[in-house]
Motif scaffolding. Structure first.
Motif, PDB file in Angstrom:
ATOM      1  N   GLY A 174      -3.558   9.147   4.572  1.00  0.00           N
ATOM      2  CA  GLY A 174      -3.455   8.191   5.685  1.00  0.00           C
ATOM      3  C   GLY A 174      -3.873   6.795   5.256  1.00  0.00           C
ATOM      4  N   ASP A 175      -4.581   6.109   6.156  1.00  0.00           N
ATOM      5  CA  ASP A 175      -5.096   4.780   5.818  1.00  0.00           C
ATOM      6  C   ASP A 175      -6.459   4.849   5.147  1.00  0.00           C
ATOM      7  N   TRP A 176      -7.016   6.054   5.047  1.00  0.00           N
ATOM      8  CA  TRP A 176      -8.343   6.193   4.467  1.00  0.00           C
ATOM      9  C   TRP A 176      -8.315   6.031   2.948  1.00  0.00           C
ATOM     10  N   SER A 222      -7.824   2.102  -3.115  1.00  0.00           N
ATOM     11  CA  SER A 222      -8.313   1.493  -1.880  1.00  0.00           C
ATOM     12  C   SER A 222      -8.807   2.594  -0.945  1.00  0.00           C
ATOM     13  N   VAL A 223     -10.090   2.519  -0.581  1.00  0.00           N
ATOM     14  CA  VAL A 223     -10.701   3.515   0.295  1.00  0.00           C
ATOM     15  C   VAL A 223     -11.138   2.822   1.574  1.00  0.00           C
ATOM     16  N   PRO A 235       0.810  -1.224   0.000  1.00  0.00           N
ATOM     17  CA  PRO A 235       0.000   0.000   0.000  1.00  0.00           C
ATOM     18  C   PRO A 235       0.843   1.273   0.000  1.00  0.00           C
ATOM     19  N   VAL A 236       0.360   2.283  -0.716  1.00  0.00           N
ATOM     20  CA  VAL A 236       0.985   3.608  -0.735  1.00  0.00           C
ATOM     21  C   VAL A 236      -0.064   4.599  -0.234  1.00  0.00           C
ATOM     22  N   PRO A 237       0.118   5.120   0.995  1.00  0.00           N
ATOM     23  CA  PRO A 237      -0.877   6.048   1.556  1.00  0.00           C
ATOM     24  C   PRO A 237      -0.976   7.336   0.743  1.00  0.00           C
TER      25      PRO A 237
END
Length: 151
Positions: free
Chosen positions: A33-35, A116-117, A28-30
């Motif tokens: 943030g993680d949202w 990715s949300v 993953p590449v923010p």
């Protein structure tokens, strides 16, 4: 309609090419943030990776839909219905190209997903166009039906 379909498919394929060159699968590449993050995955199935063993069926459905919209396009009278169908067909064409020309092979290729949300599914521009297209088409159907009732 043809222009919208081709533009959606082209944007989808271009963003996939960029992400394939930039991202490592599964890393993953923010972005926010993680949202919101980019996460490269290869999806053999449909939304939420359902039907992973039915890639051939999704390929057939997408090809049939894109062909059907192309045949029906000259008879579609309402602008918003046409827009909705064009967005859906453009998204279907973008994912169809993956299924036809990506690994593991013709007709069985995996779709490139990278947006990715939160804890939601990982998706792509084509999936977004399909979703927006369905919403536009359904609203257009209700509005057009309402016009008929009021007339």
């Amino acid at each position: 309609m043809a222009v919208i379909i081709l533009v959606v498919a082209a944007i989808d394929q271009a963003t996939k090419a960029i992400m394939l060159a930039w991202l490592e699968p599964g890393v993953p590449v923010p972005v926010i943030g993680d949202w919101l993050r980019f996460l490269l995955l290869f999806n053999p199935g449909a939304a939420f990776s359902m039907g992973e063993n039915s890639t051939w069926l999704f390929t057939t459905i997408q090809l049939t839909f894109v062909t059907g919209v192309a045949i029906a396009a000259p008879r579609i009278r309402y602008r918003w219905q046409a827009l909705g169908l064009a967005l859906i067909a453009g998204g279907a064409l973008g994912n169809l190209l993956d299924r036809l020309f990506r690994e593991p092979g013709f007709w069985f290729g995996h779709v490139v997903d990278f947006i990715s949300v939160g804890g939601f599914a990982v998706f792509n521009i084509a999936d977004s166009a399909i979703t927006v297209g369905v919403v536009v088409f359904v609203i257009a159907m209700f509005v057009d039906e309402r016009r008929k009732v009021d007339a």
